[in-house]
Design a protein around this motif. Structure first.
Motif, PDB file in Angstrom:
ATOM      1  N   ILE A   9       0.810  -1.401  -0.052  1.00  0.00           N
ATOM      2  CA  ILE A   9       0.123  -0.100   0.011  1.00  0.00           C
ATOM      3  C   ILE A   9       0.792   1.342  -0.222  1.00  0.00           C
ATOM      4  N   GLY A  10       1.960   1.252   0.542  1.00  0.00           N
ATOM      5  CA  GLY A  10       2.999   2.483   0.627  1.00  0.00           C
ATOM      6  C   GLY A  10       3.408   2.600  -0.633  1.00  0.00           C
ATOM      7  N   GLU A  11       3.822   1.592  -1.300  1.00  0.00           N
ATOM      8  CA  GLU A  11       4.250   1.681  -2.847  1.00  0.00           C
ATOM      9  C   GLU A  11       3.192   2.376  -3.622  1.00  0.00           C
ATOM     10  N   LEU A  12       2.041   1.936  -3.531  1.00  0.00           N
ATOM     11  CA  LEU A  12       0.823   2.396  -4.373  1.00  0.00           C
ATOM     12  C   LEU A  12       0.619   3.827  -3.863  1.00  0.00           C
ATOM     13  N   LYS A  13       0.429   4.101  -2.706  1.00  0.00           N
ATOM     14  CA  LYS A  13       0.123   5.616  -2.267  1.00  0.00           C
ATOM     15  C   LYS A  13       1.382   6.434  -2.707  1.00  0.00           C
ATOM     16  N   ALA A  14       2.409   6.031  -2.655  1.00  0.00           N
ATOM     17  CA  ALA A  14       3.933   6.944  -3.272  1.00  0.00           C
ATOM     18  C   ALA A  14       3.840   7.430  -4.600  1.00  0.00           C
ATOM     19  N   ALA A  15       3.237   6.230  -5.482  1.00  0.00           N
ATOM     20  CA  ALA A  15       2.924   6.572  -6.823  1.00  0.00           C
ATOM     21  C   ALA A  15       2.137   7.685  -7.349  1.00  0.00           C
ATOM     22  N   ASP A  16       2.555   8.432  -8.401  1.00  0.00           N
ATOM     23  CA  ASP A  16       1.859   9.248  -9.101  1.00  0.00           C
ATOM     24  C   ASP A  16       1.126   8.360 -10.272  1.00  0.00           C
ATOM     25  N   THR A  17       1.844   7.770 -10.856  1.00  0.00           N
ATOM     26  CA  THR A  17       1.238   6.693 -12.035  1.00  0.00           C
ATOM     27  C   THR A  17       1.583   5.335 -11.744  1.00  0.00           C
ATOM     28  N   VAL A  18       0.691   4.419 -12.034  1.00  0.00           N
ATOM     29  CA  VAL A  18       0.590   3.068 -11.712  1.00  0.00           C
ATOM     30  C   VAL A  18       0.360   2.322 -13.022  1.00  0.00           C
ATOM     31  N   ILE A  19       1.640   1.709 -13.432  1.00  0.00           N
ATOM     32  CA  ILE A  19       1.464   0.864 -14.630  1.00  0.00           C
ATOM     33  C   ILE A  19       1.225  -0.723 -14.331  1.00  0.00           C
ATOM     34  N   ILE A  20       0.242  -1.373 -14.916  1.00  0.00           N
ATOM     35  CA  ILE A  20      -0.014  -2.731 -14.571  1.00  0.00           C
ATOM     36  C   ILE A  20       0.202  -3.540 -15.829  1.00  0.00           C
ATOM     37  N   GLY A  21       1.032  -4.618 -15.825  1.00  0.00           N
ATOM     38  CA  GLY A  21       1.127  -5.580 -16.749  1.00  0.00           C
ATOM     39  C   GLY A  21       0.245  -6.564 -16.541  1.00  0.00           C
ATOM     40  N   ALA A  22      -0.734  -6.880 -17.328  1.00  0.00           N
ATOM     41  CA  ALA A  22      -1.859  -7.967 -17.265  1.00  0.00           C
ATOM     42  C   ALA A  22      -2.094  -8.701 -18.060  1.00  0.00           C
ATOM     43  N   PRO A  23      -1.599  -9.865 -18.088  1.00  0.00           N
ATOM     44  CA  PRO A  23      -1.853 -10.902 -19.201  1.00  0.00           C
ATOM     45  C   PRO A  23      -2.907 -11.555 -18.907  1.00  0.00           C
ATOM     46  N   MET A  24      -3.888 -11.981 -20.091  1.00  0.00           N
ATOM     47  CA  MET A  24      -5.143 -12.734 -19.586  1.00  0.00           C
ATOM     48  C   MET A  24      -4.781 -14.133 -19.349  1.00  0.00           C
ATOM     49  N   TYR A  25      -5.293 -14.759 -18.457  1.00  0.00           N
ATOM     50  CA  TYR A  25      -4.908 -16.241 -18.159  1.00  0.00           C
ATOM     51  C   TYR A  25      -6.302 -16.734 -17.977  1.00  0.00           C
ATOM     52  N   ASN A  26      -6.851 -17.531 -18.859  1.00  0.00           N
ATOM     53  CA  ASN A  26      -8.135 -18.372 -18.856  1.00  0.00           C
ATOM     54  C   ASN A  26      -9.234 -17.074 -18.696  1.00  0.00           C
ATOM     55  N   PHE A  27      -9.245 -15.909 -19.504  1.00  0.00           N
ATOM     56  CA  PHE A  27     -10.205 -15.248 -19.495  1.00  0.00           C
ATOM     57  C   PHE A  27     -10.088 -13.897 -18.333  1.00  0.00           C
ATOM     58  N   GLY A  28      -9.457 -14.132 -17.408  1.00  0.00           N
ATOM     59  CA  GLY A  28      -9.088 -13.096 -16.391  1.00  0.00           C
ATOM     60  C   GLY A  28      -7.678 -12.805 -16.003  1.00  0.00           C
ATOM     61  N   ILE A  29      -7.523 -12.205 -14.866  1.00  0.00           N
ATOM     62  CA  ILE A  29      -6.149 -11.883 -14.655  1.00  0.00           C
ATOM     63  C   ILE A  29      -5.548 -12.810 -13.873  1.00  0.00           C
ATOM     64  N   ALA A  30      -4.201 -12.830 -13.558  1.00  0.00           N
ATOM     65  CA  ALA A  30      -3.342 -13.689 -12.994  1.00  0.00           C
ATOM     66  C   ALA A  30      -3.547 -13.764 -11.647  1.00  0.00           C
ATOM     67  N   SER A  31      -3.509 -14.820 -10.946  1.00  0.00           N
ATOM     68  CA  SER A  31      -3.985 -15.231  -9.770  1.00  0.00           C
ATOM     69  C   SER A  31      -2.834 -14.243  -8.784  1.00  0.00           C
ATOM     70  N   THR A  32      -1.770 -14.021  -9.227  1.00  0.00           N
ATOM     71  CA  THR A  32      -0.696 -13.230  -8.572  1.00  0.00           C
ATOM     72  C   THR A  32      -1.027 -11.622  -8.555  1.00  0.00           C
ATOM     73  N   LEU A  33      -1.737 -11.528  -9.383  1.00  0.00           N
ATOM     74  CA  LEU A  33      -2.203 -10.024  -9.570  1.00  0.00           C
ATOM     75  C   LEU A  33      -3.199  -9.808  -8.497  1.00  0.00           C
ATOM     76  N   LYS A  34      -4.196 -10.776  -8.626  1.00  0.00           N
ATOM     77  CA  LYS A  34      -5.412 -10.918  -7.756  1.00  0.00           C
ATOM     78  C   LYS A  34      -4.817 -11.074  -6.207  1.00  0.00           C
ATOM     79  N   ALA A  35      -3.863 -11.814  -6.135  1.00  0.00           N
ATOM     80  CA  ALA A  35      -3.173 -11.752  -4.422  1.00  0.00           C
ATOM     81  C   ALA A  35      -2.711 -10.211  -4.373  1.00  0.00           C
ATOM     82  N   TRP A  36      -2.167  -9.642  -5.263  1.00  0.00           N
ATOM     83  CA  TRP A  36      -1.587  -8.228  -4.797  1.00  0.00           C
ATOM     84  C   TRP A  36      -3.040  -7.381  -4.432  1.00  0.00           C
TER      85      TRP A  36
END
Length: 209
Positions: free
Chosen positions: A80-107
Protein backbone atom coordinates in the motif's frame (compact mmCIF):
# COMPACT_ATOMS: atom_id res chain seq x y z
CA UNK A 1 10.13 14.24 -9.26
CA UNK A 2 7.34 11.85 -10.26
CA UNK A 3 7.11 8.26 -9.08
CA UNK A 4 5.88 5.34 -11.15
CA UNK A 5 4.88 1.99 -9.69
CA UNK A 6 5.17 -0.87 -12.19
CA UNK A 7 3.27 -4.04 -11.30
CA UNK A 8 4.08 -6.95 -13.61
CA UNK A 9 2.10 -10.16 -13.28
CA UNK A 10 3.20 -12.34 -16.19
CA UNK A 11 4.74 -15.75 -15.54
CA UNK A 12 6.75 -15.55 -18.79
CA UNK A 13 9.62 -13.36 -17.57
CA UNK A 14 11.42 -11.71 -20.49
CA UNK A 15 9.13 -13.34 -23.07
CA UNK A 16 6.13 -11.48 -21.67
CA UNK A 17 4.46 -9.00 -24.02
CA UNK A 18 2.79 -7.09 -21.17
CA UNK A 19 6.16 -6.76 -19.43
CA UNK A 20 7.85 -5.52 -22.61
CA UNK A 21 5.14 -2.91 -23.14
CA UNK A 22 5.34 -1.83 -19.51
CA UNK A 23 9.05 -1.20 -20.04
CA UNK A 24 8.20 0.86 -23.13
CA UNK A 25 5.74 2.90 -21.05
CA UNK A 26 8.45 3.62 -18.48
CA UNK A 27 10.85 4.65 -21.27
CA UNK A 28 8.27 7.10 -22.67
CA UNK A 29 7.66 8.59 -19.23
CA UNK A 30 11.38 8.83 -18.47
CA UNK A 31 11.97 10.67 -21.75
CA UNK A 32 9.62 13.34 -20.44
CA UNK A 33 10.99 13.26 -16.90
CA UNK A 34 14.66 12.16 -16.65
CA UNK A 35 14.41 12.23 -12.85
CA UNK A 36 11.54 9.75 -12.85
CA UNK A 37 11.58 7.37 -9.87
CA UNK A 38 10.49 3.85 -10.78
CA UNK A 39 9.45 1.18 -8.28
CA UNK A 40 8.88 -2.28 -9.75
CA UNK A 41 6.86 -5.06 -8.18
CA UNK A 42 7.40 -8.25 -10.19
CA UNK A 43 4.67 -10.67 -9.19
CA UNK A 44 5.78 -13.29 -11.67
CA UNK A 45 9.26 -13.49 -10.19
CA UNK A 46 8.33 -12.76 -6.56
CA UNK A 47 4.62 -13.51 -6.10
CA UNK A 48 2.55 -12.11 -3.29
CA UNK A 49 1.20 -15.04 -1.24
CA UNK A 50 -2.38 -16.05 -1.78
CA UNK A 51 -4.77 -15.56 1.10
CA UNK A 52 -4.86 -17.94 4.02
CA UNK A 53 -6.95 -17.77 7.19
CA UNK A 54 -4.19 -15.83 8.97
CA UNK A 55 -3.65 -13.54 6.00
CA UNK A 56 -7.34 -12.70 5.61
CA UNK A 57 -7.59 -12.05 9.34
CA UNK A 58 -4.60 -9.71 9.28
CA UNK A 59 -5.84 -7.72 6.29
CA UNK A 60 -9.18 -7.17 8.01
CA UNK A 61 -7.33 -5.20 10.70
CA UNK A 62 -6.69 -5.45 14.38
CA UNK A 63 -3.57 -6.52 16.23
CA UNK A 64 -1.82 -9.55 14.73
CA UNK A 65 -2.29 -12.66 16.85
CA UNK A 66 0.73 -14.56 15.53
CA UNK A 67 3.82 -14.24 13.35
CA UNK A 68 1.96 -15.15 10.13
CA UNK A 69 -0.58 -12.39 10.68
CA UNK A 70 2.16 -9.89 11.50
CA UNK A 71 4.03 -10.80 8.30
CA UNK A 72 0.91 -10.38 6.17
CA UNK A 73 0.10 -7.02 7.71
CA UNK A 74 3.67 -5.84 7.14
CA UNK A 75 3.58 -6.94 3.49
CA UNK A 76 0.21 -5.27 2.99
CA UNK A 77 1.56 -2.05 4.50
CA UNK A 78 4.55 -2.17 2.16
CA UNK A 79 2.44 -2.74 -0.96
CA UNK A 80 0.00 0.00 0.00
CA UNK A 81 2.90 2.35 0.72
CA UNK A 82 4.30 1.73 -2.77
CA UNK A 83 0.89 2.40 -4.28
CA UNK A 84 0.23 5.59 -2.33
CA UNK A 85 3.70 6.98 -3.13
CA UNK A 86 3.16 6.59 -6.89
CA UNK A 87 1.79 9.27 -9.18
CA UNK A 88 1.29 6.76 -11.99
CA UNK A 89 0.64 3.03 -11.72
CA UNK A 90 1.53 0.79 -14.68
CA UNK A 91 0.03 -2.69 -14.51
CA UNK A 92 1.18 -5.44 -16.87
CA UNK A 93 -1.79 -7.80 -17.01
CA UNK A 94 -1.79 -10.84 -19.27
CA UNK A 95 -5.10 -12.63 -19.70
CA UNK A 96 -5.06 -16.11 -18.18
CA UNK A 97 -8.19 -18.17 -18.81
CA UNK A 98 -10.29 -15.05 -19.47
CA UNK A 99 -9.22 -13.23 -16.29
CA UNK A 100 -6.23 -11.75 -14.50
CA UNK A 101 -3.29 -13.75 -13.15
CA UNK A 102 -3.86 -15.14 -9.67
CA UNK A 103 -0.69 -13.35 -8.56
CA UNK A 104 -2.20 -10.00 -9.55
CA UNK A 105 -5.40 -10.90 -7.71
CA UNK A 106 -3.29 -11.70 -4.63
CA UNK A 107 -1.65 -8.25 -4.92
CA UNK A 108 -5.06 -6.61 -4.95
CA UNK A 109 -6.15 -8.81 -2.03
CA UNK A 110 -3.33 -7.29 0.03
CA UNK A 111 -3.93 -3.73 -1.22
CA UNK A 112 -7.70 -3.48 -0.76
CA UNK A 113 -8.02 -2.80 2.98
CA UNK A 114 -11.02 -1.23 4.66
CA UNK A 115 -10.10 1.99 6.43
CA UNK A 116 -6.78 2.20 4.57
CA UNK A 117 -7.42 2.20 0.81
CA UNK A 118 -11.22 2.41 0.97
CA UNK A 119 -13.92 2.98 3.54
CA UNK A 120 -17.58 2.23 3.90
CA UNK A 121 -19.94 5.17 4.25
CA UNK A 122 -23.70 5.62 4.51
CA UNK A 123 -23.79 6.24 0.76
CA UNK A 124 -21.59 3.28 -0.13
CA UNK A 125 -17.86 2.51 -0.37
CA UNK A 126 -15.41 5.35 -0.98
CA UNK A 127 -11.93 4.93 -2.44
CA UNK A 128 -9.11 6.57 -0.50
CA UNK A 129 -6.31 6.25 -3.09
CA UNK A 130 -7.10 9.27 -5.25
CA UNK A 131 -5.25 11.69 -7.50
CA UNK A 132 -3.43 8.99 -9.44
CA UNK A 133 -3.60 7.61 -12.95
CA UNK A 134 -3.18 4.04 -14.06
CA UNK A 135 -2.04 2.56 -17.35
CA UNK A 136 -3.11 -1.06 -17.66
CA UNK A 137 -1.41 -3.08 -20.37
CA UNK A 138 -3.42 -6.15 -21.31
CA UNK A 139 -1.95 -8.94 -23.42
CA UNK A 140 -4.37 -11.45 -24.92
CA UNK A 141 -4.06 -14.42 -27.21
CA UNK A 142 -7.47 -13.79 -28.78
CA UNK A 143 -9.71 -10.83 -29.58
CA UNK A 144 -11.87 -9.87 -26.61
CA UNK A 145 -12.39 -6.11 -26.87
CA UNK A 146 -15.04 -6.68 -29.55
CA UNK A 147 -16.70 -9.47 -31.48
CA UNK A 148 -18.20 -12.79 -30.38
CA UNK A 149 -15.63 -13.44 -27.62
CA UNK A 150 -16.20 -10.10 -25.89
CA UNK A 151 -18.55 -11.66 -23.33
CA UNK A 152 -15.68 -13.90 -22.16
CA UNK A 153 -13.63 -10.92 -20.98
CA UNK A 154 -13.50 -11.12 -17.19
CA UNK A 155 -10.14 -9.36 -17.14
CA UNK A 156 -10.76 -5.70 -17.98
CA UNK A 157 -14.05 -5.27 -16.08
CA UNK A 158 -12.46 -6.84 -12.99
CA UNK A 159 -9.45 -4.54 -13.14
CA UNK A 160 -11.62 -1.47 -13.67
CA UNK A 161 -13.72 -2.43 -10.64
CA UNK A 162 -10.73 -3.13 -8.38
CA UNK A 163 -8.96 0.11 -9.26
CA UNK A 164 -12.12 2.19 -9.06
CA UNK A 165 -13.01 0.72 -5.68
CA UNK A 166 -9.89 2.24 -4.12
CA UNK A 167 -10.33 5.55 -5.93
CA UNK A 168 -8.24 5.15 -9.08
CA UNK A 169 -10.66 6.09 -11.84
CA UNK A 170 -8.25 7.74 -14.30
CA UNK A 171 -7.42 4.46 -16.04
CA UNK A 172 -6.24 3.85 -19.60
CA UNK A 173 -6.29 0.32 -21.03
CA UNK A 174 -3.75 -0.55 -23.72
CA UNK A 175 -4.58 -3.89 -25.36
CA UNK A 176 -2.26 -6.17 -27.30
CA UNK A 177 -4.72 -8.70 -28.73
CA UNK A 178 -4.65 -11.62 -31.18
CA UNK A 179 -1.16 -12.58 -30.03
CA UNK A 180 -1.92 -16.25 -30.74
CA UNK A 181 -3.14 -15.61 -34.30
CA UNK A 182 0.28 -16.19 -35.86
CA UNK A 183 3.61 -14.31 -36.08
CA UNK A 184 2.34 -11.53 -38.35
CA UNK A 185 -0.74 -10.81 -36.23
CA UNK A 186 1.40 -10.89 -33.10
CA UNK A 187 3.90 -8.41 -34.48
CA UNK A 188 1.13 -6.09 -35.65
CA UNK A 189 -0.63 -6.27 -32.28
CA UNK A 190 2.51 -5.42 -30.33
CA UNK A 191 3.38 -2.58 -32.70
CA UNK A 192 -0.12 -1.14 -32.51
CA UNK A 193 -0.16 -1.32 -28.71
CA UNK A 194 3.23 0.36 -28.50
CA UNK A 195 2.10 3.16 -30.82
CA UNK A 196 -1.09 3.67 -28.82
CA UNK A 197 0.91 3.78 -25.63
CA UNK A 198 3.19 6.47 -27.02
CA UNK A 199 0.25 8.55 -28.27
CA UNK A 200 -1.48 8.33 -24.91
CA UNK A 201 1.56 9.42 -22.91
CA UNK A 202 2.35 12.27 -25.31
CA UNK A 203 -1.25 13.47 -25.19
CA UNK A 204 -1.25 13.48 -21.39
CA UNK A 205 1.97 15.45 -21.43
CA UNK A 206 0.44 18.07 -23.73
CA UNK A 207 -2.60 18.34 -21.49
CA UNK A 208 -0.42 18.86 -18.44
CA UNK A 209 1.79 21.49 -20.12
Amino acid sequence: MSTVLVVNSSALAGASVSRQLAEKAVAHLRAQDPGLRVVTRDLGETPVPHLTTDAATAIRGGEPANAAQAATQALSNTLIGELKAADTVIIGAPMYNFGIASTLKAWFDHVLRAGVTFRYTETGPEGLVTGKRAIVIESRGGLYSEGPAQSYDSQEPHLRTLLGFIGITDVTFIRAEKLAFGPEAREQAIGAAHAELGRHIEERQRQAA
